[in-house]
Design a protein around this motif. Structure first.
Motif, PDB file in Angstrom:
ATOM      1  N   HIS A   1       0.810  -1.219   0.000  1.00  0.00           N
ATOM      2  CA  HIS A   1       0.000   0.000   0.000  1.00  0.00           C
ATOM      3  C   HIS A   1       0.848   1.277   0.000  1.00  0.00           C
ATOM      4  N   ASP A   2       2.049   1.182  -0.529  1.00  0.00           N
ATOM      5  CA  ASP A   2       2.889   2.370  -0.598  1.00  0.00           C
ATOM      6  C   ASP A   2       2.768   3.077  -1.947  1.00  0.00           C
ATOM      7  N   ALA A   3       2.226   2.372  -2.966  1.00  0.00           N
ATOM      8  CA  ALA A   3       2.066   3.023  -4.266  1.00  0.00           C
ATOM      9  C   ALA A   3       0.986   2.341  -5.092  1.00  0.00           C
ATOM     10  N   CYS A   4      -0.004   1.715  -4.428  1.00  0.00           N
ATOM     11  CA  CYS A   4      -1.090   1.098  -5.182  1.00  0.00           C
ATOM     12  C   CYS A   4      -2.062   2.187  -5.653  1.00  0.00           C
ATOM     13  N   ARG A   5      -2.997   1.818  -6.517  1.00  0.00           N
ATOM     14  CA  ARG A   5      -3.857   2.825  -7.136  1.00  0.00           C
ATOM     15  C   ARG A   5      -4.706   3.606  -6.126  1.00  0.00           C
ATOM     16  N   PRO A   6      -5.347   2.975  -5.122  1.00  0.00           N
ATOM     17  CA  PRO A   6      -6.080   3.796  -4.153  1.00  0.00           C
ATOM     18  C   PRO A   6      -5.205   4.804  -3.430  1.00  0.00           C
ATOM     19  N   ALA A   7      -3.972   4.417  -3.095  1.00  0.00           N
ATOM     20  CA  ALA A   7      -3.057   5.358  -2.440  1.00  0.00           C
ATOM     21  C   ALA A   7      -2.732   6.522  -3.364  1.00  0.00           C
ATOM     22  N   VAL A   8      -2.486   6.214  -4.640  1.00  0.00           N
ATOM     23  CA  VAL A   8      -2.202   7.262  -5.616  1.00  0.00           C
ATOM     24  C   VAL A   8      -3.411   8.169  -5.806  1.00  0.00           C
ATOM     25  N   ASN A   9      -4.575   7.564  -6.000  1.00  0.00           N
ATOM     26  CA  ASN A   9      -5.779   8.359  -6.268  1.00  0.00           C
ATOM     27  C   ASN A   9      -6.126   9.292  -5.116  1.00  0.00           C
ATOM     28  N   PHE A  10      -5.912   8.834  -3.879  1.00  0.00           N
ATOM     29  CA  PHE A  10      -6.264   9.679  -2.733  1.00  0.00           C
ATOM     30  C   PHE A  10      -5.363  10.913  -2.665  1.00  0.00           C
TER      31      PHE A  10
ATOM     32  N   GLN B   1       3.083  17.265  -3.784  1.00  0.00           N
ATOM     33  CA  GLN B   1       3.923  17.087  -4.975  1.00  0.00           C
ATOM     34  C   GLN B   1       5.101  16.174  -4.654  1.00  0.00           C
ATOM     35  N   ARG B   2       5.705  16.347  -3.494  1.00  0.00           N
ATOM     36  CA  ARG B   2       6.806  15.453  -3.109  1.00  0.00           C
ATOM     37  C   ARG B   2       6.311  14.017  -2.970  1.00  0.00           C
ATOM     38  N   ARG B   3       5.103  13.868  -2.424  1.00  0.00           N
ATOM     39  CA  ARG B   3       4.559  12.523  -2.262  1.00  0.00           C
ATOM     40  C   ARG B   3       4.292  11.870  -3.619  1.00  0.00           C
ATOM     41  N   LEU B   4       3.763  12.625  -4.557  1.00  0.00           N
ATOM     42  CA  LEU B   4       3.477  12.072  -5.880  1.00  0.00           C
ATOM     43  C   LEU B   4       4.760  11.757  -6.643  1.00  0.00           C
ATOM     44  N   ILE B   5       5.799  12.548  -6.444  1.00  0.00           N
ATOM     45  CA  ILE B   5       7.089  12.239  -7.069  1.00  0.00           C
ATOM     46  C   ILE B   5       7.606  10.900  -6.544  1.00  0.00           C
ATOM     47  N   THR B   6       7.392  10.634  -5.266  1.00  0.00           N
ATOM     48  CA  THR B   6       7.773   9.337  -4.698  1.00  0.00           C
ATOM     49  C   THR B   6       6.987   8.202  -5.347  1.00  0.00           C
ATOM     50  N   PHE B   7       5.705   8.416  -5.592  1.00  0.00           N
ATOM     51  CA  PHE B   7       4.898   7.404  -6.281  1.00  0.00           C
ATOM     52  C   PHE B   7       5.474   7.107  -7.660  1.00  0.00           C
ATOM     53  N   VAL B   8       5.851   8.153  -8.385  1.00  0.00           N
ATOM     54  CA  VAL B   8       6.387   7.968  -9.734  1.00  0.00           C
ATOM     55  C   VAL B   8       7.669   7.152  -9.680  1.00  0.00           C
ATOM     56  N   GLU B   9       8.500   7.403  -8.689  1.00  0.00           N
ATOM     57  CA  GLU B   9       9.754   6.668  -8.566  1.00  0.00           C
ATOM     58  C   GLU B   9       9.514   5.202  -8.222  1.00  0.00           C
ATOM     59  N   LYS B  10       8.457   4.921  -7.439  1.00  0.00           N
ATOM     60  CA  LYS B  10       8.193   3.551  -7.002  1.00  0.00           C
ATOM     61  C   LYS B  10       7.445   2.729  -8.044  1.00  0.00           C
ATOM     62  N   ALA B  11       6.762   3.390  -8.967  1.00  0.00           N
ATOM     63  CA  ALA B  11       5.938   2.664  -9.936  1.00  0.00           C
ATOM     64  C   ALA B  11       6.798   1.728 -10.770  1.00  0.00           C
ATOM     65  N   CYS B  12       6.402   0.464 -10.824  1.00  0.00           N
ATOM     66  CA  CYS B  12       7.134  -0.506 -11.629  1.00  0.00           C
ATOM     67  C   CYS B  12       6.644  -0.455 -13.072  1.00  0.00           C
ATOM     68  N   VAL B  13       7.305  -1.203 -13.931  1.00  0.00           N
ATOM     69  CA  VAL B  13       6.955  -1.207 -15.354  1.00  0.00           C
ATOM     70  C   VAL B  13       5.524  -1.675 -15.555  1.00  0.00           C
ATOM     71  N   ALA B  14       5.119  -2.685 -14.791  1.00  0.00           N
ATOM     72  CA  ALA B  14       3.779  -3.243 -14.962  1.00  0.00           C
ATOM     73  C   ALA B  14       2.689  -2.297 -14.477  1.00  0.00           C
TER      74      ALA B  14
ATOM     75  N   ASP C   1       8.714  14.694 -14.594  1.00  0.00           N
ATOM     76  CA  ASP C   1       9.060  13.351 -14.102  1.00  0.00           C
ATOM     77  C   ASP C   1       8.119  12.296 -14.672  1.00  0.00           C
ATOM     78  N   CYS C   2       6.820  12.612 -14.737  1.00  0.00           N
ATOM     79  CA  CYS C   2       5.845  11.664 -15.280  1.00  0.00           C
ATOM     80  C   CYS C   2       6.097  11.400 -16.760  1.00  0.00           C
TER      81      CYS C   2
END
Length: 617
Positions: free
Chosen positions: A159-168, A189-202, A225-226
């Motif tokens: 739950h560190d970068a799943c879709r509900p966490a991102v959407n919220f 913005q810092r939190r969303l940058i962290t999400f982008v870094e954690k997102a895997c290829v899939a 970054d996106c």
């Protein structure tokens, strides 16, 4: 778990040196340590913050709000004086409305009402996100994110970068940006940058909502970054054109051409072929299946060449998908360039009618993507806990996300092909081992901090009927390793591991349902702490002392969280003396298939074959 930052209040500390007539150069006399004393200003501000927070409580007898904002068809009471003082957006909005009423252009209403959809023209801001935003505006403190709307229902997800966490966080960013609260914009913005870094290829699709909020809010760093991240991914051209702004999609395509790092869609190799595929997609957009048949007869392009079933499953009406399937010209289990079948795409969309149409025509629910995800796991990762566990009132429809998961799970159980046969490659086996290791550790820590409740959850999930996993990081020095069966085939091993994963995942789900606050503390611990924290027999005496101190702090956090969980269950319909445990026991009694047994107690809990010593010694 998403980190929640708070404005830290300044504290004044009393000096440990008192003048006694000695020389200023002389060393101060030793004085016992004095606890820092908060200044009067800090105490006053803290008390003011708590008092203002009471204005947001909806269960009080006195409602002091003077306006409403309609959020998800429900009114949220606001206090215009506070919002006007904290937000320039609301100050200008209320001033403009007051001027219009004063000029007599519009008749003054008894209670002004605003619509969130009109205040935030782009994106979506839900009730929970708006209430958390209001809490910060009123108190200056940002509360932790509610787990029911910021966590998915996948038991193997951190739950560190799943879709509900991102959407919220995206919802919070829309509110903070539109309502012009700059400190929150910087934080999210810092939190969303962290999400982008954690997102895997899939999971590159999870970056799309982040890109859109960055685009509409003009957050250049986040947007850049996106764009860079998507340009390096294998996200197909159709998705780029359908879901991203035209100029952003064009920039991503230019970056791909320049870098040559990502191979473009190999099925489109020439302009004529691309034109024919585009015509098929446009015919599907127009719901004209007859035109699709005509285009197929006039060219050598097939439905599979155009990935037409994938396209329809994601973007078209369910009736169009059914009509395409009736043609009998498409492979329902065809994988596209990203390794997705049409059922995987439908699971991402979470459209029940499309999922059922594909299953009726032979789509396999056991097919996995390149990273080992099947349709059910994809759907679970996209579903919020609030939607999955919501209680259905009489006559009310069940949440569609819950229905999609239920249908796919029943299909997997009904299918004669065993689940373990779908896990054969070494890559997927390693992934299964890592998931199992995470779940074993998580459940072991839960048993350590609230053993009775954890054992009940394990009993309900039939965890005791599966073999315990020795762990990838186990070493001979710790012993207690499970004996290796040399006659065990890879399929048999996968069957054993998969049954353990399913049982542990069910245990974690029960824990999240009945002990959400405890689960939140556990998520934070597993995410932030060092992996060797509980290797108590290693390290220097000082390191072991620090580990014991951290353990004591963690026990305190769990006790507070456990108290909150009991209080929540008491307010949700149980008697005041009831607890989460009694609710869990009640559900256990309802399972007729579970035999009563009293597990033997143990003074040690093994985490990855590490024996935890008694921390109270």
């Amino acid at each position: 778990m998403a980190d929640a930052a708070e404005w830290s209040s300044g504290l004044s500390f009393t000096s440990s040196y008192v003048s006694n007539g000695t020389s200023p150069d002389a060393a101060p006399p030793p004085v016992a340590a004095v606890e820092p004393t908060p200044s009067l200003e800090v105490v006053s501000l803290t008390r003011l913050s708590c008092n203002l927070e009471r204005l947001l409580l909806v269960d009080t007898d006195l409602d002091c709000s003077d306006a409403d904002i309609m959020v998800e068809s429900a009114p949220v009471g606001i206090h215009r004086c506070i919002l006007a003082a904290r937000s320039k957006f609301f100050h200008d909005l209320f001033a403009r409305d007051a001027k219009v009423c004063a000029e007599g252009v519009v008749k003054k209403a008894k209670r002004p009402q605003y619509k969130m959809s009109e205040l935030v023209p782009y994106g979506h801001v839900g009730t929970e996100a708006f209430m958390l935003f209001l809490s910060y505006v009123y108190t200056g403190k940002l509360k932790p994110y509610p787990p029911e709307v910021s966590q998915c229902v996948d038991g193997m997800c951190a739950h560190d970068a799943c879709r509900p966490a991102v959407n919220f966080v995206v919802e919070l960013m829309y509110a903070s940006s539109v309502f012009q609260v700059s400190e929150l914009v910087s934080l999210f913005q810092r939190r969303l940058i962290t999400f982008v870094e954690k997102a895997c290829v899939a999971c590159v699709e999870d970056i799309i909502p982040i890109l859109l909020v960055a685009y509409h809010s003009q957050l250049n760093q986040l947007l850049s970054d996106c764009i860079q991240r998507i340009a390096r991914s294998n996200l197909d051209l159709v998705t780029l054109d359908k879901e991203l702004p035209p100029e952003v999609a064009a920039e991503i395509k230019d970056l791909r051409k320049k870098s040559q790092a990502v191979e473009l869609d190999v099925s489109i190799v020439d302009p004529i072929h691309e034109k024919r595929v585009t015509r098929i997609h446009r015919a599907l957009d127009s719901d004209d299946v007859a035109l699709v048949e005509l285009l197929l007869t006039e060219s050598n392009v097939t439905l599979d060449d155009a990935n037409a079933l994938h396209y329809a499953a994601m973007y078209c009406d369910s009736k169009v998908v059914a009509e395409i399937l009736e043609l009998g010209l498409a492979n329902v289990n065809l994988k596209n360039a990203r390794g997705y079948t049409p059922l995987h795409v439908a699971a991402m969309r979470r459209e029940l009618a499309v999922i059922m149409s594909l299953l009726e025509k032979g789509a396999s629910a056991l097919e996995t993507t390149d990273d080992g995800q099947n349709a059910v796991s994809i759907c679970r990762r996209l579903t919020r806990a609030k939607d999955y566990y919501a209680k259905r009132e009489k006559g009310q429809e069940t949440n569609k996300d819950r229905l999609c998961i239920d249908v796919l799970e029943r299909e997997m159980m009904r299918n004669p092909i065993s689940v373990e046969d779908s896990v054969t490659s070494p890559l997927l086996a390693d992934d299964l081992h890592m998931k199992l290791l995470y779940l074993e550790n998580r459940v072991a820590f839960a048993r350590l901090f609230f053993p009775t409740e954890a054992k009940l959850a394990m009993h309900m999930a039939h965890t005791e009927k599966t073999l315990e996993f020795a762990g990838l990081t186990a070493s001979k020095s710790f012993g207690n390793l499970r004996e290796v069966d040399l006659n065990e085939t890879p399929i048999m091993q996968n069957k054993r591991l998969r049954s353990r994963v399913d049982a542990l995942a069910r245990t974690v789900e029960l824990g999240r349902r009945y002990f959400p606050n405890c689960s939140e503390v556990l998520d934070k611990f597993l995410e932030d702490d060092q992996p060797d924290l509980f290797y108590l027999q290693t390290g220097t005496p000082d390191e072991q002392k620090m580990k014991k101190m951290r353990f004591s702090e963690l026990k305190t956090d769990f006790q507070k969280a456990f108290t909150k969980d009991k209080a929540v269950n008491g307010r949700s319909g149980l008697s005041s003396s009831s607890s989460s445990t009694s609710s869990l026991k009640r559900d256990l009694k309802q399972q007729n298939t579970v035999k009563k047994r009293s597990p033997k107690s143990s003074n040690t809990i093994r985490v990855s074959n590490v024996c935890l010593v008694d921390m109270e010694e």
